[in-house]
Design a protein around this motif. Structure first.
Motif, PDB file in Angstrom:
ATOM      1  N   UNK A  51     -11.871  -1.565  19.638  1.00 44.94           N
ATOM      2  CA  UNK A  51     -12.087  -2.010  21.018  1.00 44.94           C
ATOM      3  C   UNK A  51     -11.239  -3.240  21.330  1.00 44.94           C
ATOM      4  N   UNK A  52     -11.153  -4.152  20.358  1.00 46.66           N
ATOM      5  CA  UNK A  52     -10.339  -5.355  20.536  1.00 46.66           C
ATOM      6  C   UNK A  52      -8.856  -4.998  20.609  1.00 46.66           C
ATOM      7  N   UNK A  53      -8.439  -4.020  19.789  1.00 42.03           N
ATOM      8  CA  UNK A  53      -7.044  -3.573  19.829  1.00 42.03           C
ATOM      9  C   UNK A  53      -6.703  -2.992  21.199  1.00 42.03           C
ATOM     10  N   UNK A  54      -7.627  -2.221  21.758  1.00 41.69           N
ATOM     11  CA  UNK A  54      -7.403  -1.650  23.087  1.00 41.69           C
ATOM     12  C   UNK A  54      -7.318  -2.747  24.142  1.00 41.69           C
ATOM     13  N   UNK A  55      -8.241  -3.704  24.083  1.00 40.27           N
ATOM     14  CA  UNK A  55      -8.254  -4.794  25.072  1.00 40.27           C
ATOM     15  C   UNK A  55      -6.968  -5.610  25.004  1.00 40.27           C
ATOM     16  N   UNK A  56      -6.554  -5.980  23.784  1.00 36.05           N
ATOM     17  CA  UNK A  56      -5.333  -6.779  23.627  1.00 36.05           C
ATOM     18  C   UNK A  56      -4.097  -5.999  24.076  1.00 36.05           C
ATOM     19  N   UNK A  57      -4.059  -4.720  23.709  1.00 30.67           N
ATOM     20  CA  UNK A  57      -2.928  -3.884  24.090  1.00 30.67           C
ATOM     21  C   UNK A  57      -2.790  -3.749  25.588  1.00 30.67           C
ATOM     22  N   UNK A  58      -3.914  -3.621  26.277  1.00 30.68           N
ATOM     23  CA  UNK A  58      -3.888  -3.519  27.740  1.00 30.68           C
ATOM     24  C   UNK A  58      -3.424  -4.820  28.386  1.00 30.68           C
ATOM     25  N   UNK A  59      -3.630  -5.940  27.671  1.00 32.39           N
ATOM     26  CA  UNK A  59      -3.171  -7.238  28.175  1.00 32.39           C
ATOM     27  C   UNK A  59      -1.716  -7.528  27.814  1.00 32.39           C
ATOM     28  N   UNK A  60      -1.080  -6.585  27.119  1.00 29.44           N
ATOM     29  CA  UNK A  60       0.317  -6.748  26.763  1.00 29.44           C
ATOM     30  C   UNK A  60       0.562  -7.412  25.418  1.00 29.44           C
ATOM     31  N   UNK A  61      -0.513  -7.668  24.659  1.00 26.17           N
ATOM     32  CA  UNK A  61      -0.361  -8.292  23.342  1.00 26.17           C
ATOM     33  C   UNK A  61      -0.050  -7.217  22.289  1.00 26.17           C
ATOM     34  N   UNK A  62       0.838  -7.549  21.370  1.00 26.38           N
ATOM     35  CA  UNK A  62       1.166  -6.637  20.276  1.00 26.38           C
ATOM     36  C   UNK A  62       0.240  -6.923  19.098  1.00 26.38           C
ATOM     37  N   UNK A 100       0.830  -1.192   0.000  1.00 24.24           N
ATOM     38  CA  UNK A 100       0.000   0.000   0.000  1.00 24.24           C
ATOM     39  C   UNK A 100       0.864   1.242   0.000  1.00 24.24           C
ATOM     40  N   UNK A 101       0.295   2.335   0.460  1.00 20.02           N
ATOM     41  CA  UNK A 101       1.011   3.607   0.509  1.00 20.02           C
ATOM     42  C   UNK A 101       1.820   3.694   1.794  1.00 20.02           C
ATOM     43  N   UNK A 102       3.100   4.086   1.724  1.00 20.29           N
ATOM     44  CA  UNK A 102       3.937   4.210   2.936  1.00 20.29           C
ATOM     45  C   UNK A 102       3.585   5.487   3.697  1.00 20.29           C
ATOM     46  N   UNK A 103       2.562   5.412   4.551  1.00 23.01           N
ATOM     47  CA  UNK A 103       1.977   6.609   5.157  1.00 23.01           C
ATOM     48  C   UNK A 103       2.694   7.101   6.410  1.00 23.01           C
ATOM     49  N   UNK A 104       3.338   6.210   7.149  1.00 19.80           N
ATOM     50  CA  UNK A 104       4.083   6.610   8.351  1.00 19.80           C
ATOM     51  C   UNK A 104       5.190   5.592   8.578  1.00 19.80           C
ATOM     52  N   UNK A 105       6.467   6.033   8.663  1.00 18.55           N
ATOM     53  CA  UNK A 105       7.594   5.098   8.668  1.00 18.55           C
ATOM     54  C   UNK A 105       7.706   4.275   9.941  1.00 18.55           C
ATOM     55  N   UNK A 106       8.498   3.209   9.813  1.00 16.00           N
ATOM     56  CA  UNK A 106       8.707   2.303  10.930  1.00 16.00           C
ATOM     57  C   UNK A 106       8.189   0.924  10.576  1.00 16.00           C
ATOM     58  N   UNK A 107       8.694  -0.091  11.245  1.00 22.43           N
ATOM     59  CA  UNK A 107       8.260  -1.466  11.015  1.00 22.43           C
ATOM     60  C   UNK A 107       7.717  -2.045  12.313  1.00 22.43           C
ATOM     61  N   UNK A 108       6.698  -2.886  12.184  1.00 26.48           N
ATOM     62  CA  UNK A 108       6.101  -3.495  13.376  1.00 26.48           C
ATOM     63  C   UNK A 108       5.496  -4.842  13.017  1.00 26.48           C
ATOM     64  N   UNK A 109       5.499  -5.733  13.988  1.00 30.53           N
ATOM     65  CA  UNK A 109       4.830  -7.026  13.857  1.00 30.53           C
ATOM     66  C   UNK A 109       3.768  -7.130  14.936  1.00 30.53           C
ATOM     67  N   UNK A 110       2.696  -7.835  14.625  1.00 27.95           N
ATOM     68  CA  UNK A 110       1.645  -7.984  15.622  1.00 27.95           C
ATOM     69  C   UNK A 110       0.533  -8.885  15.110  1.00 27.95           C
ATOM     70  N   UNK A 111      -0.373  -9.221  16.030  1.00 29.65           N
ATOM     71  CA  UNK A 111      -1.512 -10.055  15.684  1.00 29.65           C
ATOM     72  C   UNK A 111      -2.615  -9.185  15.082  1.00 29.65           C
ATOM     73  N   UNK A 112      -3.230  -9.675  14.030  1.00 31.08           N
ATOM     74  CA  UNK A 112      -4.259  -8.917  13.322  1.00 31.08           C
ATOM     75  C   UNK A 112      -5.519  -8.786  14.178  1.00 31.08           C
ATOM     76  N   UNK A 113      -6.025  -7.557  14.299  1.00 27.32           N
ATOM     77  CA  UNK A 113      -7.354  -7.315  14.875  1.00 27.32           C
ATOM     78  C   UNK A 113      -8.081  -6.339  13.955  1.00 27.32           C
ATOM     79  N   UNK A 114      -9.412  -6.475  13.899  1.00 27.23           N
ATOM     80  CA  UNK A 114     -10.192  -5.669  12.974  1.00 27.23           C
ATOM     81  C   UNK A 114     -11.069  -4.641  13.674  1.00 27.23           C
ATOM     82  N   UNK A 115     -10.959  -4.549  14.996  1.00 24.77           N
ATOM     83  CA  UNK A 115     -11.828  -3.665  15.767  1.00 24.77           C
ATOM     84  C   UNK A 115     -10.997  -2.871  16.767  1.00 24.77           C
TER      85      UNK A 115
END
Length: 449
Positions: free
Chosen positions: A307-318, A290-305
């Motif tokens: 609220x779910x991203x917030x919940x997982x992040x608070x649990x320490x999941x990337x 896609x378009x390189x909109x903001x630099x940097x590289x990251x790995x993580x588990x896919x979430x589509x919501x």
């Protein structure tokens, strides 16, 4: 804060607007947009009800983009929108302009306390008791035809800090279309070919505004029948690397002092300056680009919501937040995600702007992605990625890779070295390091310890 466009239109004024402009399609398009925006923001009708109706009718009339809808199509959509409002609120869509205005003003005031505004203030350290105002502006229309358009631009590249106008625009569209990422816009350089006079005026205005405010400007503009209008300007969000380069360059251009340059770079941003990038020595297969909109590289588990991203992040999941496009309502998920990936939108869409401000990698407009929110999965060709699958994204190249890819740290830029040198000239504190390994000691010395 919320915005409501095309206010004042009703069953009568839309006919007058059509007659006055000789463009029925334009008038009906404005009315359709107003009912949707007013229903969402003022009447609290679920936004997706309007979007689902719009997409359903586009399929019915066999058109791909909103601007391809004809007057007879728009009339049917408007009637359906009114039914959505009546069934959701128990009342007809308001026809009195002053009633529309009064309720819209109250809705914008109340948006100061909505969850996304509270999260934004907390992230940006803005006091809750500051309060807000409501601006009421005359409408200018970027959707009157092929000699009109709308866009968002920065006086310098907010990702790299390069001194070139950076932005995007859409022909025959209104401002929300660019920010929301509903259509993938064109780079601002194309505007020079399509509307050279408007582009020349815009370029001169960018220079004037930057010299006046002595900072990177984020400008929203509309072109109505060939005439340029500026809707707003503000100091633009930028990556940490861009903040360093812009600050140093503006000292060289005699716009600011060395002391001001140092203060322009937030200490928290220095953690983001050395964005990690993918290790090119490792072999990996690119899933999509896609378009390189903001630099940097990251790995993580896919979430589509969000609220779910917030919940997982608070649990320490990337996690990587994957959306068709983001809205301000997703900000709590953006805060907790390692990066954001969208199938729509451009370099100035909501996802891109917010990610750059937070120093997170972002890939936008990855049109190869087919996202199914209900099934919690996305497909790219024959590949299927479900929620919880691991992906890697590179916001500097726009690449999306299945699985986890090792990352490496880049070297210090000349601008950062110069900024740290200026800091050494005026600082009164010594800098020491606690290093357990030779590599750590070497890196610390490189940073001036």
């Amino acid at each position: 804060m919320d915005t409501i466009l095309n206010l004042g239109l009703n069953d009568q004024t839309v006919q007058v607007l059509a007659e006055a402009t000789g463009n029925e399609r334009f008038a009906l398009d404005c009315y359709r947009r107003f009912i949707q925006m007013y229903g969402d923001i003022v009447l609290n009708v679920e936004f997706n009800k309007f979007e689902d109706a719009l997409e359903r009718n586009k399929r019915r009339f066999r058109v791909e983009y909103d601007h391809e809808l004809q007057p007879e199509h728009l009339k049917k959509i408007i009637d359906e929108y009114k039914e959505i409002i009546k069934s959701s609120t128990g009342s007809e869509f308001p026809q009195e302009p002053m009633e529309q205005l009064r309720k819209a003003v109250m809705a914008v005031f109340e948006s100061w306390n909505n969850p996304r505004a509270q999260v934004y203030r907390r992230v940006n350290k803005i006091p809750d008791d500051l309060g807000t105002g409501v601006n009421i502006q005359t409408m200018v229309f970027g959707n009157t035809g092929d000699n009109s358009g709308t866009g968002v631009a920065f006086t310098r590249d907010p990702a790299t800090g390069e001194n070139v106008i950076f932005g995007e625009y859409l022909i025959n569209a209104q401002g929300e279309d660019v920010v929301a990422g509903i259509r993938t816009p064109l780079p601002i350089s194309k505007l020079q070919e399509e509307m050279p006079e408007a582009y020349d005026q815009f370029q001169k205005t960018c220079t004037l505004l930057e010299k006046h405010y002595r900072d990177l400007q984020d400008i929203e503009f509309t072109i109505e029948q060939g005439k340029l209008y500026l809707l707003q300007t503000r100091s633009g969000k930028r990556t940490a690397a861009a903040a360093v380069k812009i600050a140093v360059d503006m000292v060289k251009e005699s716009l600011i002092s060395k002391e001001e340059a140092i203060l322009r770079v937030d200490p928290d941003q220095l953690n983001q300056v050395l964005h990690k990038r993918l290790d090119t020595k490792v072999k990996f297969n690119v899933l999509a680009k896609g378009l390189p909109a903001s630099p940097g590289a990251a790995s993580g588990y896919v979430v589509f919501d969000a609220n779910e991203a917030e919940r997982c992040g608070q649990n320490g999941d990337k996690v990587i937040l994957v959306r068709m496009e983001t809205t301000p309502d997703d900000i709590h998920g953006l805060v907790m995600a390692q990066g954001v990936l969208t199938s729509r939108g451009g370099m100035t869409s909501h996802a891109a702007v917010v990610a750059r401000g937070m120093g997170k990698p972002c890939v936008c407009g990855c049109e190869a992605l087919n996202i199914d929110y209900k099934a919690k999965k996305m497909t790219v060709g024959d590949s299927e990625i479900k929620q919880g699958d691991l992906i890697t994204m590179d916001g500097g190249t726009g690449q999306v890779i299945l699985g986890k890819v090792p990352v490496i740290s880049p070297e210090m830029s000349e601008e950062l070295q110069l900024l740290l040198q200026w800091s050494d000239e005026i600082r009164r504190l010594g800098v020491f390091t606690n290093a357990d390994a030779p590599a750590d000691a070497k890196r610390a010395r490189e940073f001036g310890a």
